[in-house]
Design an enzyme around this catalytic site. Structure first.
Site, PDB file in Angstrom:
ATOM      1  N   ASP A 140      -7.763   3.356   0.774  1.00  0.00           N
ATOM      2  CA  ASP A 140      -7.780   2.196   1.682  1.00  0.00           C
ATOM      3  C   ASP A 140      -9.122   2.153   2.397  1.00  0.00           C
ATOM      4  OD1 ASP A 140      -5.260   0.395   3.115  1.00  0.00           O
ATOM      5  OD2 ASP A 140      -7.199   0.475   4.130  1.00  0.00           O
ATOM      6  N   ASP A 176      -1.630  -2.688  -3.724  1.00  0.00           N
ATOM      7  CA  ASP A 176      -0.883  -2.985  -2.493  1.00  0.00           C
ATOM      8  C   ASP A 176      -1.908  -3.445  -1.456  1.00  0.00           C
ATOM      9  OD1 ASP A 176       0.977  -3.218  -0.509  1.00  0.00           O
ATOM     10  OD2 ASP A 176       1.230  -1.066  -0.192  1.00  0.00           O
TER      11      ASP A 176
END
Length: 322
Positions: free
Chosen positions: A117, A166
């Site tokens: 991320d 995601d």
């Protein structure tokens, strides 16, 4: 909570005259389209913050429990996030809240998960506040990397059985719309999959009226790269819409509902709250209007022809205000 009215998405303090007498309530409001807004009542605002990439808010809502909001867009809500994360079927791009890692670790064969991320503040925030994902963040099989997912994948020599997108929604000024492009799928994702590997990504709103925002374009883009592409969708109540995902591979998807149930029983710990073979079969049977639209879609998602859902990211908002 004081007066908290804002322009656009956010929290509003307002009077209500319904029921006996007047009561004062605090509401969260999200602008889905220019002339359409979705709101629900709050118990409290648990946290607000801003990283260099995104605005971050954690709300305690009356109908959906704790809800994570990034750049004015609801990411997940406590009461129904299992629908979204069980539908993401292992390199995780994004996934900072930890829910996808949590569901991935329910598969008995998982040996390692890389979660990449770009926003360390979001990851630290979710690790501290989203207790339901605490075990996932502490699992020794998880390797957490703070970096750009594209750069991380391109720098690695290994390949993966599953790559999961995601990601935050593609919004103008957001941090990750480039991760929905044909060049990324073709030059980065596909080469990093093992033979028979699967790529799956969230693909935005997929309702009868909203699917043309980005869902149909993402689907068509993946069709240009992979041999087999399956779009599917599910109603997520806190999103106020049908939500879409797209699964892609160079190997055919042959399992029917019964075989999916057999694999789930054999390979997973515990029982899914939402997804089973029959549910997935239904989720991948789209409505007539959406099927026709996907069949006619010609646009390919590129850096120069990017499509966005309604809203603006932190970078874009800063540019507008300056």
């Amino acid at each position: 909570m004081g007066d908290m009215g804002v322009v656009g998405n956010g929290v509003h303090d307002q009077d209500s005259a319904f029921g006996e007498g007047r009561r004062r309530s605090c509401w969260y409001e999200e602008e889905i389209e220019q002339d359409l807004r979705w709101s629900f009542a709050l118990n409290s605002i648990l946290h607000t913050g801003c990283s260099q990439y995104q605005d971050i808010v954690l709300l305690d809502t009356k109908p959906f429990g704790k809800a994570l909001v990034i750049d004015g867009k609801l990411q997940s809500a406590e009461i129904d996030e299992f629908i979204y994360h069980e539908s993401l079927t292992v390199f995780i791009m994004g996934g900072g809240e930890g829910s996808t890692a949590r569901e991935t670790f329910r598969h008995k064969s998982i040996q390692s998960v890389v979660m990449c991320d770009i926003d360390e503040e979001v990851v630290d925030f979710c690790r501290s506040h989203l207790i339901v994902n605490k075990e996932a963040f502490c699992d020794p099989r998880l390797r957490l990397i703070i970096s750009d997912a594209r750069l991380e994948l391109e720098s690695r020599n290994d390949q993966f059985d599953v790559i999961i997108g995601d990601l935050a929604d593609p919004i103008e000024g957001g941090p990750c719309y480039q991760l929905y492009t044909k060049s990324f799928y073709e030059g980065t994702v596909r080469p990093k999959l093992n033979p028979g590997g699967i790529f799956v990504t969230q693909a935005g709103p997929a309702g009868a009226l909203s699917h043309t925002e980005v869902f149909s374009c993402i689907y068509n883009t993946l069709r240009q790269v992979f041999k087999y592409v399956v779009p599917y969708s599910a109603h997520v109540p806190s999103y106020a819409d049908i939500w879409g995902w797209v699964m892609a591979s160079d190997s055919p998807f042959t399992a029917d509902a019964g075989e999916l149930d057999r694999r789930i029983k054999l390979r997973m710990k515990g029982e899914n709250m939402y997804l089973d073979g029959e549910t997935f079969s239904a989720s991948s049977t789209l409505s007539k209007v959406v099927r026709k639209s996907l069949a006619k879609e010609t646009q390919v998602y590129t850096e120069g022809t990017a499509k966005f859902i309604h809203g603006h990211g932190t970078v874009q908002k800063a540019a507008i205000q300056s």
